[in-house]
Structure formats: C-alpha cells, structure tokens
Scaffold this motif. Sequence first.
Motif, PDB file in Angstrom:
ATOM      1  N   GLY A 140      -3.944  -7.790  16.568  1.00  0.00           N
ATOM      2  CA  GLY A 140      -2.545  -7.399  16.639  1.00  0.00           C
ATOM      3  C   GLY A 140      -2.373  -5.983  17.112  1.00  0.00           C
ATOM      4  O   GLY A 140      -1.675  -5.726  18.096  1.00  0.00           O
ATOM      5  N   CYS A 141      -2.997  -5.056  16.426  1.00  0.00           N
ATOM      6  CA  CYS A 141      -2.786  -3.638  16.742  1.00  0.00           C
ATOM      7  C   CYS A 141      -4.073  -2.930  17.130  1.00  0.00           C
ATOM      8  O   CYS A 141      -4.042  -1.907  17.800  1.00  0.00           O
ATOM      9  N   ALA A 142      -5.207  -3.453  16.656  1.00  0.00           N
ATOM     10  CA  ALA A 142      -6.525  -2.849  16.920  1.00  0.00           C
ATOM     11  C   ALA A 142      -6.667  -1.455  16.333  1.00  0.00           C
ATOM     12  O   ALA A 142      -7.579  -0.719  16.692  1.00  0.00           O
ATOM     13  N   THR A 143      -5.764  -1.096  15.428  1.00  0.00           N
ATOM     14  CA  THR A 143      -5.824   0.241  14.835  1.00  0.00           C
ATOM     15  C   THR A 143      -5.756   0.205  13.305  1.00  0.00           C
ATOM     16  O   THR A 143      -5.483   1.225  12.672  1.00  0.00           O
ATOM     17  N   GLY A 144      -5.927  -0.953  12.699  1.00  0.00           N
ATOM     18  CA  GLY A 144      -5.940  -1.016  11.238  1.00  0.00           C
ATOM     19  C   GLY A 144      -4.580  -0.998  10.590  1.00  0.00           C
ATOM     20  O   GLY A 144      -4.461  -0.737   9.390  1.00  0.00           O
ATOM     21  N   GLU A 145      -3.518  -1.305  11.346  1.00  0.00           N
ATOM     22  CA  GLU A 145      -2.165  -1.222  10.798  1.00  0.00           C
ATOM     23  C   GLU A 145      -1.586  -2.557  10.355  1.00  0.00           C
ATOM     24  O   GLU A 145      -0.786  -2.608   9.432  1.00  0.00           O
ATOM     25  N   CYS A 146      -1.953  -3.651  11.015  1.00  0.00           N
ATOM     26  CA  CYS A 146      -1.178  -4.891  10.826  1.00  0.00           C
ATOM     27  C   CYS A 146      -1.836  -5.932   9.929  1.00  0.00           C
ATOM     28  O   CYS A 146      -1.163  -6.801   9.396  1.00  0.00           O
ATOM     29  N   GLY A 147      -3.156  -5.919   9.817  1.00  0.00           N
ATOM     30  CA  GLY A 147      -3.853  -6.888   8.969  1.00  0.00           C
ATOM     31  C   GLY A 147      -4.049  -8.257   9.590  1.00  0.00           C
ATOM     32  O   GLY A 147      -4.603  -9.154   8.939  1.00  0.00           O
ATOM     33  N   ALA A 148      -3.617  -8.449  10.826  1.00  0.00           N
ATOM     34  CA  ALA A 148      -3.768  -9.774  11.456  1.00  0.00           C
ATOM     35  C   ALA A 148      -5.234 -10.146  11.664  1.00  0.00           C
ATOM     36  O   ALA A 148      -5.561 -11.314  11.829  1.00  0.00           O
ATOM     37  N   CYS A 149      -6.102  -9.153  11.636  1.00  0.00           N
ATOM     38  CA  CYS A 149      -7.537  -9.378  11.881  1.00  0.00           C
ATOM     39  C   CYS A 149      -8.334  -9.474  10.581  1.00  0.00           C
ATOM     40  O   CYS A 149      -9.557  -9.443  10.607  1.00  0.00           O
ATOM     41  N   SER A 150      -7.638  -9.607   9.443  1.00  0.00           N
ATOM     42  CA  SER A 150      -8.322  -9.564   8.140  1.00  0.00           C
ATOM     43  C   SER A 150      -9.357 -10.672   7.996  1.00  0.00           C
ATOM     44  O   SER A 150      -9.084 -11.839   8.294  1.00  0.00           O
ATOM     45  N   VAL A 151     -10.519 -10.302   7.520  1.00  0.00           N
ATOM     46  CA  VAL A 151     -11.575 -11.254   7.145  1.00  0.00           C
ATOM     47  C   VAL A 151     -12.223 -10.717   5.871  1.00  0.00           C
ATOM     48  O   VAL A 151     -11.989  -9.571   5.470  1.00  0.00           O
ATOM     49  N   LEU A 152     -13.025 -11.555   5.250  1.00  0.00           N
ATOM     50  CA  LEU A 152     -13.797 -11.098   4.089  1.00  0.00           C
ATOM     51  C   LEU A 152     -15.190 -10.698   4.555  1.00  0.00           C
ATOM     52  O   LEU A 152     -15.865 -11.475   5.238  1.00  0.00           O
ATOM     53  N   LEU A 153     -15.596  -9.487   4.215  1.00  0.00           N
ATOM     54  CA  LEU A 153     -16.940  -8.999   4.502  1.00  0.00           C
ATOM     55  C   LEU A 153     -17.575  -8.712   3.150  1.00  0.00           C
ATOM     56  O   LEU A 153     -17.118  -7.826   2.415  1.00  0.00           O
TER      57      LEU A 153
END
Length: 156
Positions: A40-53
């Motif tokens: 979404g933003c590629a800057t850590g703002e939106c959370g659309a890329c959230s995964v569990l690590l």
Amino acid sequence: MKHEIDCIVNDQAHHLTVASHETLLCMLREQLGLTGAKNGCATGECGACSVLLNDEVVNSCLVLAVEADHATVVTVEGLADEGELSTLQQSFLDHSATQCGFCTSGMLVAATALLKQASRPDVNAVRAGLAGNLCRCTGYDDIVKAIMAASRARRT
Ligand code: FES
Ligand code: FES
C-alpha cells in the motif's frame, strides 16, 4: 549481493536466494506468489502488508527478506485450514467487513494475532489492536464487529 535463506512460510519450508535490499513483502509476493499481503504505502504506514514473523505482526514492507532466515512466516493465505476459512475470516464475510478488500489481508493478520493474545478483547482493545492498519472504505465499525463476534466464537 545475494543471500541464501531458509524459512517456513505457511507451514512450508523454503530455501530461497534473496537480494540484500529485497523486502520480505517482495519475497512473499514475487518469489512465492503469495499476493495476499499488499503493497500500500511501502513506508510502514498502512498495514496492508502485515504478516506474522515468528508470531509477531510486522509490516513486511519494512522487513528485509534476509531477516526471515530461520524464521516462521504466516501470511493471510496461511490462515485458512485446508481450504476452510478461519472463524475470523468467516466473520469478516458475515459482517460485510470488507469493501475494496485492499486492507483486508492485513486486518485479518493483525486481528488473528490480537485474538491469540487476548481471547475476549473489548472494543477498545480491538481498536487498539488495529491501530497500525488503515482502511479507507469501511469506517472500521464492521471490522470491529467481525472481530468481536469471532472472539465470542472462541476460535480465530
Ligand atoms: S505497505 Fe507496508 S505498511 Fe503500508
Ligand atoms: S476495505 Fe477498502 S481499504 Fe479497507
């Protein structure tokens, strides 16, 4: 520079070659074809890329792929059990908690982690748990209702 890494993604072992600058999000989407996590933003703002690590929610756009070496990763694709939606996923459907869907995978990952930490969170805890995940469509209410209903069902 290239690196060899070993990781478990959605219960499957992988040996991968990744570039030093490659993000976990890129690795998941482009090397493994797991496109549920969104850029979404590629800057850590939106959370659309959230995964569990290693069971922690991360913004995979901010994590380097090399950091997944010897780690366990779960994406939205890993939440269903042999094709059966998790209670949380079903609850999102039942409560119409999705509109365009761009935020949904990140919401599901964040909410799955939340319900693992607190089996019966109150509304404020649910909203706090989603603080890193933005949605521009739903107004959040139906998402919160879906998570509350899933928590009452006692299974995520
Ligand atoms: S794409 Fe990673 S936080 Fe927005
Ligand atoms: S449903 Fe569209 S951004 Fe959340």
